[in-house]
Design a protein around this motif. Structure first.
Motif, mmCIF file in Angstrom:
data_model
loop_
_atom_site.group_PDB
_atom_site.id
_atom_site.type_symbol
_atom_site.label_atom_id
_atom_site.label_comp_id
_atom_site.label_asym_id
_atom_site.label_seq_id
_atom_site.Cartn_x
_atom_site.Cartn_y
_atom_site.Cartn_z
ATOM 1 N N LEU A 1 0.833 -1.204 0.000
ATOM 2 C CA LEU A 1 0.000 0.000 0.000
ATOM 3 C C LEU A 1 0.867 1.252 0.000
ATOM 4 O O LEU A 1 0.663 2.176 -0.811
ATOM 5 C CB LEU A 1 -0.916 -0.014 1.226
ATOM 6 N N GLU A 2 1.845 1.312 0.897
ATOM 7 C CA GLU A 2 2.711 2.483 0.993
ATOM 8 C C GLU A 2 3.505 2.689 -0.295
ATOM 9 O O GLU A 2 3.632 3.820 -0.791
ATOM 10 C CB GLU A 2 3.667 2.326 2.180
ATOM 11 N N ALA A 3 4.040 1.608 -0.845
ATOM 12 C CA ALA A 3 4.873 1.731 -2.043
ATOM 13 C C ALA A 3 4.046 2.184 -3.248
ATOM 14 O O ALA A 3 4.487 3.039 -4.031
ATOM 15 C CB ALA A 3 5.563 0.405 -2.348
ATOM 16 N N GLN A 4 2.870 1.634 -3.413
ATOM 17 C CA GLN A 4 2.041 2.030 -4.551
ATOM 18 C C GLN A 4 1.662 3.504 -4.479
ATOM 19 O O GLN A 4 1.706 4.218 -5.483
ATOM 20 C CB GLN A 4 0.796 1.149 -4.620
ATOM 21 N N ILE A 5 1.317 3.976 -3.287
ATOM 22 C CA ILE A 5 1.009 5.402 -3.115
ATOM 23 C C ILE A 5 2.260 6.244 -3.360
ATOM 24 O O ILE A 5 2.204 7.299 -3.997
ATOM 25 C CB ILE A 5 0.419 5.653 -1.720
ATOM 26 N N ALA A 6 3.401 5.774 -2.866
ATOM 27 C CA ALA A 6 4.655 6.523 -3.021
ATOM 28 C C ALA A 6 5.003 6.718 -4.492
ATOM 29 O O ALA A 6 5.303 7.844 -4.925
ATOM 30 C CB ALA A 6 5.786 5.790 -2.300
ATOM 31 N N PHE A 7 4.991 5.656 -5.273
ATOM 32 C CA PHE A 7 5.367 5.783 -6.680
ATOM 33 C C PHE A 7 4.330 6.603 -7.450
ATOM 34 O O PHE A 7 4.688 7.395 -8.318
ATOM 35 C CB PHE A 7 5.572 4.407 -7.310
ATOM 36 N N ARG A 8 3.075 6.425 -7.135
ATOM 37 C CA ARG A 8 2.042 7.237 -7.787
ATOM 38 C C ARG A 8 2.303 8.716 -7.553
ATOM 39 O O ARG A 8 2.289 9.524 -8.487
ATOM 40 C CB ARG A 8 0.664 6.842 -7.235
#
Length: 404
Positions: free
Chosen positions: A360-367
């Motif tokens: 969850l954190e990584a997907q939001i971060a890259f977005r």
């Protein structure tokens, strides 16, 4: 006695566990995979271990009940007094069934998928604030200005830990995860961490709140609950695993994109690839280089190599996930790679409980980073970046970038 970093083979032995190795371990691992599936090595601390390097063997070893997590198989155990190591090694990653089964059941009752999903809005708020702060200048450090900040704020809020204490956690965990190569600061950091955690738990017992730590204290299963050392150890694990791995997942993923402009442009054009891109970053540059150590309770054989009873076993996730026998063109980035069953989160009963939160954190971060800074580029040559020393964690110490 073998010298540290030497392979126990008849071929010439390159040096492992040097800065050159950490800066680019993949050629060494590729040579090791080709030569033999398992190698006997000695760490700089003097500990001897058996390193599993190929995917099939690594997957088997991760779920092998003949390998115990309970018997002091940690890089730091020898450096700590029993009164310190005891309360910090009662968590999931230091236990076998049936104790592991009991602990995971109790923790899972508090660390639910629903609780993680409820964090989405807050993770997005924290990410947006960090991105806004980065916009104030033309240059930034993706590690210090974003990758460190997001997961540590999330795990501290999740557990109910004051924001003012986050810098101390970063310092303590940095020392502890490097303990496999430098134990000099481990006893002090572990003692300080333990004292803090005991005080924090006492505070939460007296004044519970709507946070994960209070839920862990209250969690029961048919009258069973975590005792004091189990609680302390579990919070210790969640704090380290809950931010160290995600820091390096974000940092390594951005490094991958910034050193491969074509893939960077592809992800900018098609953000729907971000979930599968995160899986590819996990495979290509696993934030966990080596799974936490195990001990063979009886002789075990992988790929024709027998590890004797009592042997300390390390499983290289970074090597296994680039095994060409499992992944076609393993050194290449494929943001839509099919059947990407990497081992970055482990396998078997010790599969990472926090994997949904990390994703969850990584997907939001890259977005957010890609949307805010589409022309981001490295501010220094990639060859000047220094990667963190240590056997457990794989990531750059800094990632300076030009934002515009």
């Amino acid at each position: 006695m073998i010298g540290y970093g030497e392979w126990v083979t008849t071929a010439p032995s390159p040096q492992l566990f040097t800065q050159d190795f950490w800066d680019d371990p993949h050629p060494v691992y590729a040579a090791m995979r080709e030569q033999a599936p398992v190698h006997r090595l000695q760490l700089p601390t003097g500990m001897e271990m058996w390193l599993v390097t190929r995917y099939a063997d690594a997957r088997t070893a991760l779920g092998d009940p003949r390998l115990s997590k309970r018997v002091g198989a940690t890089a730091n155990a020898a450096a700590l007094a029993p009164q310190i190591s005891g309360p910090l090694t009662r968590h999931l990653l230091a236990n076998d069934p049936p104790d592991h089964t009991r602990l995971r059941r109790l923790v899972a009752k508090a660390f639910t998928a629903r609780r993680v999903e409820q964090l989405r809005d807050r993770v997005e708020q924290l990410s947006a604030a960090l991105v806004d702060a980065m916009r104030a200048g033309d240059r930034a450090d993706v590690i210090d200005d974003y990758a460190v900040q997001l997961p540590i704020q999330v795990i501290c809020e999740l557990l109910g830990i004051p924001q003012d204490d986050q810098a101390e956690f970063r310092r303590w965990t940095g020392v502890l995860v490097a303990g496999s190569v430098d134990r000099s600061g481990v006893p002090e950091a572990a003692a300080q961490f333990l004292a803090y955690l005991r005080g924090l738990i006492a505070t939460k017992r007296a004044d519970p709140a709507d946070d994960l730590l209070s839920a862990l204290i209250a969690s029961t299963d048919q009258g069973d609950r975590l005792d004091e050392d189990e609680l302390t150890s579990m919070v210790f694990l969640l704090l380290i695993a809950g931010h160290e791995t995600t820091v390096n997942l974000i940092g390594n993923g951005m490094w991958t994109l910034l050193t491969r402009p074509e893939e960077h442009r592809r992800l900018l054009r098609d953000p729907s690839l971000i979930p599968s891109a995160v899986e590819e970053f996990l495979r290509l540059e696993s934030p966990v280089e080596t799974a936490t150590f195990r001990v063979a309770m009886e002789p075990v054989t992988y790929g024709g190599v027998t590890i004797p009873a009592g042997g300390v076993v390390a499983i290289s996730l970074l090597s296994a996930d680039r095994d060409p026998a499992r992944f076609p063109n393993p050194a290449e980035v494929d943001l839509g790679r099919p059947d990407n069953q990497h081992l970055a989160f482990g396998h078997g009963i010790h599969y990472c409980l926090g994997a949904p939160l990390a994703r969850l954190e990584a997907q939001i971060a890259f977005r957010d980073l890609l949307a805010a800074f589409p022309t981001m580029r490295l501010a220094v040559p990639a060859s000047e970046l220094i990667w963190r020393p240590g056997v457990l964690i794989h990531g750059t110490t800094t990632l300076p970038v030009q934002l515009r």
